[in-house]
Write a protein that holds these residues in place. Structure first.
Motif, PDB file in Angstrom:
ATOM      1  N   GLU A  77     -47.780  -4.817  10.370  1.00  0.00           N
ATOM      2  CA  GLU A  77     -49.124  -4.321  10.670  1.00  0.00           C
ATOM      3  C   GLU A  77     -49.595  -4.794  12.044  1.00  0.00           C
ATOM      4  OE1 GLU A  77     -53.700  -5.053   9.091  1.00  0.00           O
ATOM      5  OE2 GLU A  77     -52.015  -5.497   7.764  1.00  0.00           O
ATOM      6  N   TRP A  78     -49.303  -6.045  12.368  1.00  0.00           N
ATOM      7  CA  TRP A  78     -49.736  -6.604  13.653  1.00  0.00           C
ATOM      8  C   TRP A  78     -48.769  -6.288  14.781  1.00  0.00           C
ATOM      9  CZ3 TRP A  78     -52.048 -12.173  12.748  1.00  0.00           C
ATOM     10  CH2 TRP A  78     -53.166 -12.060  11.896  1.00  0.00           C
ATOM     11  N   GLN A  79     -47.718  -5.563  14.479  1.00  0.00           N
ATOM     12  CA  GLN A  79     -46.713  -5.179  15.474  1.00  0.00           C
ATOM     13  C   GLN A  79     -46.185  -6.403  16.228  1.00  0.00           C
ATOM     14  OE1 GLN A  79     -48.766  -2.136  17.774  1.00  0.00           O
ATOM     15  NE2 GLN A  79     -48.164  -0.550  16.326  1.00  0.00           N
ATOM     16  N   ALA A  80     -45.816  -7.407  15.425  1.00  0.00           N
ATOM     17  CA  ALA A  80     -45.277  -8.638  16.001  1.00  0.00           C
ATOM     18  C   ALA A  80     -43.958  -8.351  16.695  1.00  0.00           C
ATOM     19  CB  ALA A  80     -45.086  -9.680  14.907  1.00  0.00           C
ATOM     20  N   GLY A  81     -43.658  -9.121  17.702  1.00  0.00           N
ATOM     21  CA  GLY A  81     -42.429  -8.933  18.466  1.00  0.00           C
ATOM     22  C   GLY A  81     -41.217  -9.453  17.722  1.00  0.00           C
ATOM     23  N   ASP A  82     -40.572 -10.452  18.269  1.00  0.00           N
ATOM     24  CA  ASP A  82     -39.329 -10.989  17.706  1.00  0.00           C
ATOM     25  C   ASP A  82     -39.658 -11.993  16.614  1.00  0.00           C
ATOM     26  OD1 ASP A  82     -36.781 -11.772  17.175  1.00  0.00           O
ATOM     27  OD2 ASP A  82     -36.321 -12.511  19.176  1.00  0.00           O
ATOM     28  N   ALA A  83     -39.708 -11.512  15.388  1.00  0.00           N
ATOM     29  CA  ALA A  83     -40.019 -12.370  14.249  1.00  0.00           C
ATOM     30  C   ALA A  83     -39.323 -11.818  13.018  1.00  0.00           C
ATOM     31  CB  ALA A  83     -41.526 -12.436  14.013  1.00  0.00           C
ATOM     32  N   ARG A  84     -38.908 -12.713  12.141  1.00  0.00           N
ATOM     33  CA  ARG A  84     -38.303 -12.251  10.897  1.00  0.00           C
ATOM     34  C   ARG A  84     -38.657 -13.203   9.765  1.00  0.00           C
ATOM     35  NH1 ARG A  84     -33.404 -14.599  13.024  1.00  0.00           N
ATOM     36  NH2 ARG A  84     -32.420 -16.004  11.529  1.00  0.00           N
ATOM     37  N   VAL A  85     -38.626 -12.664   8.557  1.00  0.00           N
ATOM     38  CA  VAL A  85     -38.922 -13.434   7.356  1.00  0.00           C
ATOM     39  C   VAL A  85     -37.648 -13.542   6.530  1.00  0.00           C
ATOM     40  CG1 VAL A  85     -40.287 -13.567   5.241  1.00  0.00           C
ATOM     41  CG2 VAL A  85     -41.300 -12.623   7.332  1.00  0.00           C
ATOM     42  N   GLU A  86     -37.277 -14.764   6.186  1.00  0.00           N
ATOM     43  CA  GLU A  86     -36.130 -15.016   5.320  1.00  0.00           C
ATOM     44  C   GLU A  86     -36.657 -15.493   3.970  1.00  0.00           C
ATOM     45  OE1 GLU A  86     -32.956 -14.620   5.936  1.00  0.00           O
ATOM     46  OE2 GLU A  86     -32.911 -14.332   8.121  1.00  0.00           O
ATOM     47  N   ARG A  87     -36.422 -14.701   2.928  1.00  0.00           N
ATOM     48  CA  ARG A  87     -36.784 -15.175   1.594  1.00  0.00           C
ATOM     49  C   ARG A  87     -35.642 -16.051   1.104  1.00  0.00           C
ATOM     50  NH1 ARG A  87     -36.470 -12.861  -4.396  1.00  0.00           N
ATOM     51  NH2 ARG A  87     -37.397 -14.715  -5.324  1.00  0.00           N
ATOM     52  N   ALA A  88     -35.857 -17.359   1.138  1.00  0.00           N
ATOM     53  CA  ALA A  88     -34.763 -18.286   0.853  1.00  0.00           C
ATOM     54  C   ALA A  88     -35.314 -19.656   0.495  1.00  0.00           C
ATOM     55  CB  ALA A  88     -33.842 -18.416   2.065  1.00  0.00           C
ATOM     56  N   ASP A  89     -34.526 -20.417  -0.220  1.00  0.00           N
ATOM     57  CA  ASP A  89     -34.784 -21.834  -0.424  1.00  0.00           C
ATOM     58  C   ASP A  89     -34.526 -22.541   0.908  1.00  0.00           C
ATOM     59  OD1 ASP A  89     -34.676 -24.273  -2.599  1.00  0.00           O
ATOM     60  OD2 ASP A  89     -33.260 -24.587  -0.954  1.00  0.00           O
ATOM     61  N   ALA A  90     -35.450 -23.372   1.315  1.00  0.00           N
ATOM     62  CA  ALA A  90     -35.377 -23.979   2.647  1.00  0.00           C
ATOM     63  C   ALA A  90     -34.106 -24.802   2.845  1.00  0.00           C
ATOM     64  CB  ALA A  90     -36.602 -24.856   2.897  1.00  0.00           C
ATOM     65  N   LEU A  91     -33.745 -25.621   1.861  1.00  0.00           N
ATOM     66  CA  LEU A  91     -32.569 -26.471   2.020  1.00  0.00           C
ATOM     67  C   LEU A  91     -31.293 -25.639   2.059  1.00  0.00           C
ATOM     68  CD1 LEU A  91     -33.478 -29.518  -0.249  1.00  0.00           C
ATOM     69  CD2 LEU A  91     -33.911 -29.186   2.195  1.00  0.00           C
ATOM     70  N   ARG A  92     -31.240 -24.593   1.279  1.00  0.00           N
ATOM     71  CA  ARG A  92     -30.068 -23.712   1.328  1.00  0.00           C
ATOM     72  C   ARG A  92     -30.010 -22.974   2.666  1.00  0.00           C
ATOM     73  NH1 ARG A  92     -30.680 -21.379  -4.841  1.00  0.00           N
ATOM     74  NH2 ARG A  92     -29.988 -23.291  -5.882  1.00  0.00           N
ATOM     75  N   TYR A  93     -31.155 -22.602   3.174  1.00  0.00           N
ATOM     76  CA  TYR A  93     -31.189 -21.947   4.482  1.00  0.00           C
ATOM     77  C   TYR A  93     -30.586 -22.859   5.552  1.00  0.00           C
ATOM     78  CZ  TYR A  93     -32.996 -19.949   8.813  1.00  0.00           C
ATOM     79  OH  TYR A  93     -33.104 -19.441  10.081  1.00  0.00           O
TER      80      TYR A  93
END
Length: 209
Positions: free
Chosen positions: A109-125
């Motif tokens: 919606e905000w037309q963000a530039g270089d950004a991504r969302v990872e749905r993940a457990d932080a330690l596994r990431y």
């Protein structure tokens, strides 16, 4: 216990006020004044406005052009504030599916530039493919050992560029856990029962073990 985001169980200290904290605003940069809503279904404890303001005053010009990791993203307020202030990239890591999807929709919606969302457990990431960052935000669930474990993985697996800044939020009464020797404390304050700290990652020959 999953270690993916601020949507996980918090201590009684951190859980207060969730019923009324559904809307946040961006404090500075190109999105200054914009409001973001985060889902009522996720038990998120966002970093308060005044704490974010202090943090980004500490970071100053370091945000512009930086690659940032919002490891326990929750509402995404820290990463969004970074994008608003000129960060080159932000990766948001969030375990809760509802919160992660809300972040994806907001970035679109905000037309963000270089950004991504990872749905993940932080330690596994953090045991996955390494992409070094300039700024890392660490605001995990309180009353757990996740902070120390995440810090160790960030250091051991070389997620931090030399001179990187690390923001850490924790329960003030517990204080900071044992952190890697290469992390030097730059700033620290307390807001109510929350302690917040900014650290720098030093080159190997600039720290002692």
């Amino acid at each position: 216990m999953a270690s993916g985001g601020k949507s996980q169980r918090r201590s009684a200290v951190a859980a207060r006020g969730t019923g009324r904290a559904r809307v946040l605003r961006i404090i500075g940069g190109t999105w200054r004044g914009r409001k973001l809503r985060f889902p009522a279904g996720a038990k998120i404890r966002p970093t308060p406005d005044r704490v974010r303001e202090t943090l980004f005053n500490w970071l100053g010009a370091a945000v512009r052009g930086a690659r940032c990791l919002d490891l326990f993203a929750g509402s995404g307020a820290l990463g969004l504030e970074s994008l608003s202030r000129g960060a080159a990239h932000v990766t948001f890591v969030e375990h809760d599916a509802v919160a992660a999807q809300a972040l994806r929709l907001l970035l679109r919606e905000w037309q963000a530039g270089d950004a991504r969302v990872e749905r993940a457990d932080a330690l596994r990431y953090l045991v996955g493919e390494v992409q070094p960052f300039d700024i890392v935000f660490l605001d995990p669930p309180f009353a757990s050992d996740i902070l120390g474990r995440a810090a160790a993985l960030l250091e051991e697996r070389h997620w931090l560029r030399e001179g990187a800044r690390i923001y850490v939020e924790c329960a003030a009464r517990e204080g900071l856990p044992s952190l890697p020797p290469a992390w030097r404390l730059l700033k620290g304050k307390q807001a109510g029962e929350v302690g917040y700290h900014l650290l720098a990652h030093l080159a190997p020959d600039l720290h002692t073990t």
